[in-house]
Design a protein around this motif. Structure first.
Motif, PDB file in Angstrom:
ATOM      1  N   VAL A  89     -17.869  -4.515  12.269  1.00  0.00           N
ATOM      2  CA  VAL A  89     -19.278  -4.402  11.847  1.00  0.00           C
ATOM      3  C   VAL A  89     -19.445  -3.190  10.944  1.00  0.00           C
ATOM      4  CG1 VAL A  89     -21.642  -4.170  12.674  1.00  0.00           C
ATOM      5  CG2 VAL A  89     -19.959  -5.451  14.039  1.00  0.00           C
ATOM      6  N   ALA A  90     -18.862  -2.102  11.433  1.00  0.00           N
ATOM      7  CA  ALA A  90     -19.045  -0.863  10.662  1.00  0.00           C
ATOM      8  C   ALA A  90     -18.193  -0.863   9.400  1.00  0.00           C
ATOM      9  CB  ALA A  90     -18.672   0.328  11.529  1.00  0.00           C
ATOM     10  N   GLY A  91     -17.179  -1.693   9.430  1.00  0.00           N
ATOM     11  CA  GLY A  91     -16.211  -1.702   8.339  1.00  0.00           C
ATOM     12  C   GLY A  91     -16.831  -1.968   6.985  1.00  0.00           C
ATOM     13  N   GLY A  92     -17.809  -2.873   6.980  1.00  0.00           N
ATOM     14  CA  GLY A  92     -18.442  -3.232   5.716  1.00  0.00           C
ATOM     15  C   GLY A  92     -19.069  -2.025   5.052  1.00  0.00           C
ATOM     16  N   ILE A  93     -19.871  -1.312   5.845  1.00  0.00           N
ATOM     17  CA  ILE A  93     -20.573  -0.148   5.289  1.00  0.00           C
ATOM     18  C   ILE A  93     -19.571   0.949   4.943  1.00  0.00           C
ATOM     19  CG2 ILE A  93     -22.335   1.604   5.785  1.00  0.00           C
ATOM     20  CD1 ILE A  93     -23.383  -0.477   7.905  1.00  0.00           C
ATOM     21  N   VAL A  94     -18.671   1.199   5.894  1.00  0.00           N
ATOM     22  CA  VAL A  94     -17.677   2.251   5.654  1.00  0.00           C
ATOM     23  C   VAL A  94     -16.818   1.909   4.437  1.00  0.00           C
ATOM     24  CG1 VAL A  94     -15.663   3.436   6.636  1.00  0.00           C
ATOM     25  CG2 VAL A  94     -17.625   2.935   8.078  1.00  0.00           C
ATOM     26  N   GLY A  95     -16.486   0.623   4.363  1.00  0.00           N
ATOM     27  CA  GLY A  95     -15.664   0.161   3.241  1.00  0.00           C
ATOM     28  C   GLY A  95     -16.339   0.411   1.910  1.00  0.00           C
ATOM     29  N   LEU A  96     -17.672   0.152   1.912  1.00  0.00           N
ATOM     30  CA  LEU A  96     -18.453   0.368   0.685  1.00  0.00           C
ATOM     31  C   LEU A  96     -18.425   1.849   0.289  1.00  0.00           C
ATOM     32  CD1 LEU A  96     -20.037  -1.814  -0.866  1.00  0.00           C
ATOM     33  CD2 LEU A  96     -22.121  -0.839   0.110  1.00  0.00           C
ATOM     34  N   VAL A  97     -18.642   2.678   1.319  1.00  0.00           N
ATOM     35  CA  VAL A  97     -18.665   4.124   1.062  1.00  0.00           C
ATOM     36  C   VAL A  97     -17.299   4.603   0.580  1.00  0.00           C
ATOM     37  CG1 VAL A  97     -18.945   6.395   2.148  1.00  0.00           C
ATOM     38  CG2 VAL A  97     -20.487   4.511   2.754  1.00  0.00           C
ATOM     39  N   ILE A  98     -16.285   4.150   1.331  1.00  0.00           N
ATOM     40  CA  ILE A  98     -14.923   4.570   0.956  1.00  0.00           C
ATOM     41  C   ILE A  98     -14.559   4.036  -0.431  1.00  0.00           C
ATOM     42  CG2 ILE A  98     -12.450   4.307   1.552  1.00  0.00           C
ATOM     43  CD1 ILE A  98     -13.270   4.353   4.478  1.00  0.00           C
ATOM     44  N   GLY A  99     -15.028   2.800  -0.672  1.00  0.00           N
ATOM     45  CA  GLY A  99     -14.743   2.166  -1.974  1.00  0.00           C
ATOM     46  C   GLY A  99     -15.268   3.000  -3.123  1.00  0.00           C
ATOM     47  N   PHE A 100     -16.521   3.459  -2.994  1.00  0.00           N
ATOM     48  CA  PHE A 100     -17.103   4.282  -4.050  1.00  0.00           C
ATOM     49  C   PHE A 100     -16.390   5.621  -4.147  1.00  0.00           C
ATOM     50  CE2 PHE A 100     -20.895   1.486  -3.897  1.00  0.00           C
ATOM     51  CZ  PHE A 100     -20.986   1.251  -5.262  1.00  0.00           C
ATOM     52  N   ALA A 101     -16.069   6.146  -2.954  1.00  0.00           N
ATOM     53  CA  ALA A 101     -15.467   7.479  -2.927  1.00  0.00           C
ATOM     54  C   ALA A 101     -14.028   7.479  -3.444  1.00  0.00           C
ATOM     55  CB  ALA A 101     -15.505   8.039  -1.505  1.00  0.00           C
ATOM     56  N   SER A 102     -13.376   6.339  -3.292  1.00  0.00           N
ATOM     57  CA  SER A 102     -11.955   6.340  -3.663  1.00  0.00           C
ATOM     58  C   SER A 102     -11.635   5.244  -4.674  1.00  0.00           C
ATOM     59  CB  SER A 102     -11.106   6.164  -2.410  1.00  0.00           C
ATOM     60  OG  SER A 102     -11.492   4.973  -1.762  1.00  0.00           O
ATOM     61  N   GLN A 103     -12.471   5.210  -5.698  1.00  0.00           N
ATOM     62  CA  GLN A 103     -12.291   4.175  -6.729  1.00  0.00           C
ATOM     63  C   GLN A 103     -10.909   4.221  -7.370  1.00  0.00           C
ATOM     64  OE1 GLN A 103     -15.159   3.638  -9.832  1.00  0.00           O
ATOM     65  NE2 GLN A 103     -16.829   4.013  -8.402  1.00  0.00           N
ATOM     66  N   SER A 104     -10.487   5.439  -7.687  1.00  0.00           N
ATOM     67  CA  SER A 104      -9.212   5.541  -8.406  1.00  0.00           C
ATOM     68  C   SER A 104      -8.051   5.114  -7.517  1.00  0.00           C
ATOM     69  CB  SER A 104      -8.995   6.965  -8.918  1.00  0.00           C
ATOM     70  OG  SER A 104      -8.926   7.840  -7.821  1.00  0.00           O
ATOM     71  N   VAL A 105      -8.175   5.455  -6.185  1.00  0.00           N
ATOM     72  CA  VAL A 105      -7.104   5.068  -5.261  1.00  0.00           C
ATOM     73  C   VAL A 105      -7.028   3.551  -5.175  1.00  0.00           C
ATOM     74  CG1 VAL A 105      -6.314   5.147  -2.871  1.00  0.00           C
ATOM     75  CG2 VAL A 105      -7.289   7.184  -3.916  1.00  0.00           C
ATOM     76  N   VAL A 106      -8.213   2.927  -5.031  1.00  0.00           N
ATOM     77  CA  VAL A 106      -8.242   1.465  -4.909  1.00  0.00           C
ATOM     78  C   VAL A 106      -7.737   0.814  -6.196  1.00  0.00           C
ATOM     79  CG1 VAL A 106      -9.719  -0.541  -4.578  1.00  0.00           C
ATOM     80  CG2 VAL A 106     -10.049   1.491  -3.188  1.00  0.00           C
ATOM     81  N   SER A 107      -8.168   1.351  -7.337  1.00  0.00           N
ATOM     82  CA  SER A 107      -7.740   0.732  -8.588  1.00  0.00           C
ATOM     83  C   SER A 107      -6.229   0.898  -8.784  1.00  0.00           C
ATOM     84  CB  SER A 107      -8.523   1.282  -9.773  1.00  0.00           C
ATOM     85  OG  SER A 107      -7.946   2.430 -10.238  1.00  0.00           O
ATOM     86  N   ASN A 108      -5.698   2.042  -8.322  1.00  0.00           N
ATOM     87  CA  ASN A 108      -4.244   2.219  -8.372  1.00  0.00           C
ATOM     88  C   ASN A 108      -3.537   1.223  -7.454  1.00  0.00           C
ATOM     89  OD1 ASN A 108      -3.662   4.285 -10.241  1.00  0.00           O
ATOM     90  ND2 ASN A 108      -4.490   5.794  -8.843  1.00  0.00           N
ATOM     91  N   LEU A 109      -4.144   1.009  -6.283  1.00  0.00           N
ATOM     92  CA  LEU A 109      -3.562   0.087  -5.304  1.00  0.00           C
ATOM     93  C   LEU A 109      -3.532  -1.345  -5.851  1.00  0.00           C
ATOM     94  CD1 LEU A 109      -2.667  -0.131  -2.238  1.00  0.00           C
ATOM     95  CD2 LEU A 109      -4.973  -0.936  -1.834  1.00  0.00           C
ATOM     96  N   ILE A 110      -4.688  -1.743  -6.406  1.00  0.00           N
ATOM     97  CA  ILE A 110      -4.775  -3.111  -6.952  1.00  0.00           C
ATOM     98  C   ILE A 110      -3.805  -3.257  -8.132  1.00  0.00           C
ATOM     99  CG2 ILE A 110      -6.321  -4.806  -8.048  1.00  0.00           C
ATOM    100  CD1 ILE A 110      -7.042  -4.293  -5.145  1.00  0.00           C
ATOM    101  N   SER A 111      -3.767  -2.223  -8.987  1.00  0.00           N
ATOM    102  CA  SER A 111      -2.842  -2.263 -10.132  1.00  0.00           C
ATOM    103  C   SER A 111      -1.405  -2.379  -9.645  1.00  0.00           C
ATOM    104  CB  SER A 111      -2.990  -1.004 -10.986  1.00  0.00           C
ATOM    105  OG  SER A 111      -4.289  -0.883 -11.446  1.00  0.00           O
ATOM    106  N   GLY A 112      -1.107  -1.626  -8.568  1.00  0.00           N
ATOM    107  CA  GLY A 112       0.243  -1.677  -7.995  1.00  0.00           C
ATOM    108  C   GLY A 112       0.600  -3.068  -7.519  1.00  0.00           C
TER     109      GLY A 112
END
Lengths: 286, 218
Positions: A89-112
């Protein structure tokens, strides 16, 4: 002074109801998981050594390592009273927050991930990405490690690789290189071509097909310039390139064909009057 | 020249070929040395598994099969065998090597190249340099085809020898640009000795699957 182990283990650590015992169990499970992951991935790597290329082997072993570690982490989380269903339940909200906070990490991950599936580069390939030229040492989840030819370690974020022009020098089976060889005007160009072809034919890795080409390319200021184009296996091209040029030079010289030095013929419109002061002085004295 | 010499309590394997010398000290109690011809794709450096033999063009009618003899390059392998393991010590050859590209530059394969004439009977060959390949070509397509080259995956290669080196292969032409090649595990003449396979010795699992020539055979 007596130590009661049970009492010590039941001591709260100060975060919710978590006791020292829970923390110890969490650490033990996680350590066990990492140890098992290391042992399994090491053995898998060893077992696959002869069966898979290094790039695939590393990918499989890494995948196995991370799956076991993540599984151990999820298995250990209940020890810290973390309710995984609550996380959903909390994952969605946390995920959103983390997503914004760690855009470059996620984009690196997806690129990888895209790099691993699309595979424009593999471990061991010689590449050039955004000015870095070298061989690929490792393709990680977030970054790629390139060892430059002078031994320098370069870590490039996967996003940068994914959005850059990648030059892979060994992706194709064969690649071509060329030399421009000058000979003197008085030398026989046909003979020079014949000798050069002979030297190329004697080299095992100068490919038979596509056939090499040797021809008179232009009539230069100092001599006749021959163009030599040779195909070689992509992973051997540098050795072939460095080896053949000297052999061609030696063979041409052994047959009396020489490389011209820069030279210029100067013509004077009214001819050239050579002044000989000593002779004139002698004439005057007489 | 190949020799194994015991001096000062050490057993030394030595091979001299032109100006090159290869030397290793062997530590063994029960090991044996085996010298036999191997798959010719190892020299001067192992870069491919494929072998291409180019020959004089042949035109085949649909539905016909023709057996011809070709020459192929020979390399000699030196193996060390013990009760539990077999290991490659050295590979050498008398002849020269040449490589080529089969197929396009983007997804073709590098192959060991050899040029041969086509023989209707077993030709005489230069020992330690060339071997005899019995090639059975079948045109299973519905049109006349011209054939002038054959490409093999050498990991499937079966080599037999006695006075000379031989291998037996098949080429099945499926369409105008597609053919399947494979090796047959049979001696050319009765009584020939089968070579220890280099790829088996290197512990790479060999699956006999042949090779599909996707980029034509002329």
């Amino acid at each position: 002074m007596n130590f009661n182990v049970t009492e010590i283990l039941e001591m709260p650590v100060g975060i919710g109801d978590i006791t020292l015992e829970h923390l110890v169990y969490f650490i033990v499970i996680l350590t066990l998981g990492v140890t098992v992951a290391r042992i399994v991935s090491k053995n898998v790597r060893r077992a696959l050594t002869d069966r898979l290329p290094k790039s695939e082997r590393e990918l499989v072993t890494k995948l196995i390592y991370y799956v076991i570690v993540v599984w151990a982490f999820v298995f250990a989380l209940p020890q810290l009273n973390v309710d995984l269903s609550g996380l959903l339940v909390a994952g969605g909200i946390v995920g959103l927050v983390i997503g914004f906070a760690s855009q470059s990490v996620v984009s690196n991950l997806i690129s990888g991930l895209f790099l691993m599936f699309e595979r424009p580069i593999k471990i061991g390939d010689n590449i050039n990405v955004s000015g870095v030229t070298g061989s690929v040492e490792d393709i990680r989840v977030l970054s790629t490690v390139v060892k430059m030819y002078d031994g320098i370690y370069v870590r490039i974020p996967n996003e940068k690789i994914f959005t850059s022009n990648i030059t892979n020098y060994v992706q194709n089976a064969a690649r071509r290189f060329e030399y421009e060889i000058g000979i003197r005007y008085q030398d026989d160009a046909d003979k020079a071509i014949r000798i050069t072809r002979g030297v190329i034919a004697s080299h095992p890795f100068a490919l038979k097909n596509p056939a090499p080409s040797v021809y008179v390319d232009n009539l230069g200021d100092d001599g006749v310039n021959l163009m030599v184009r040779i195909w070689a296996p992509a992973r051997e091209w540098w050795d072939v390139r460095t080896d053949l040029l000297w052999r061609i030079k030696q063979e041409l010289e052994a047959n009396g064909i020489e490389m011209p030095f820069p030279q210029r013929t100067v013509w004077f419109a009214d001819g050239l009057e050579v002044k000989n002061r000593a002779a004139r002085k002698n004439e005057r004295e007489e | 020249m190949v020799e194994a010499e015991r001096a000062n309590g050490l057993l030394t394997y030595r091979r001299r070929c032109g100006e090159q010398t290869f030397e290793r000290i062997l530590v063994t109690k029960t090991g044996e040395m085996i010298i036999n011809p191997v798959e010719p794709v190892n020299l001067p450096k192992e870069i491919t598994n494929y072998l291409q033999v180019e020959f004089s063009p042949m035109v085949l009618e649909p539905g016909t099969t023709q057996t011809v003899y070709l020459k192929f390059p020979v390399e000699i392998g030196v193996f060390l065998e013990s009760a539990k393991d077999i290991e490659v010590l050295d590979v050498f050859a008398n002849g020269s090597q040449k490589y080529t590209l089969y197929g396009p530059q983007t997804n073709g394969v590098i192959a060991r190249y050899h040029r041969s004439a086509v023989y209707s009977e077993i030709p005489s060959v230069e020992c330690f340099c060339e071997g005899v390949m019995e090639l059975s070509i079948t045109n299973a397509s519905r049109e006349w085809v011209e054939v002038s080259q054959v490409v093999f995956d050498s990991t499937d290669m079966k080599i037999y020898y006695n006075d000379f080196v031989t291998t037996t292969a098949t080429m099945n032409i499926i369409s105008a640009n597609l053919a399947e090649t494979d090796f047959v595990d049979a001696p050319l003449r009765p009584g020939m000795v089968k070579s220890v396979e280099l790829y088996a010795a290197r512990k790479i699992p060999v699956i006999n699957r042949g090779y599909l020539m996707e980029w034509g055979f002329t």
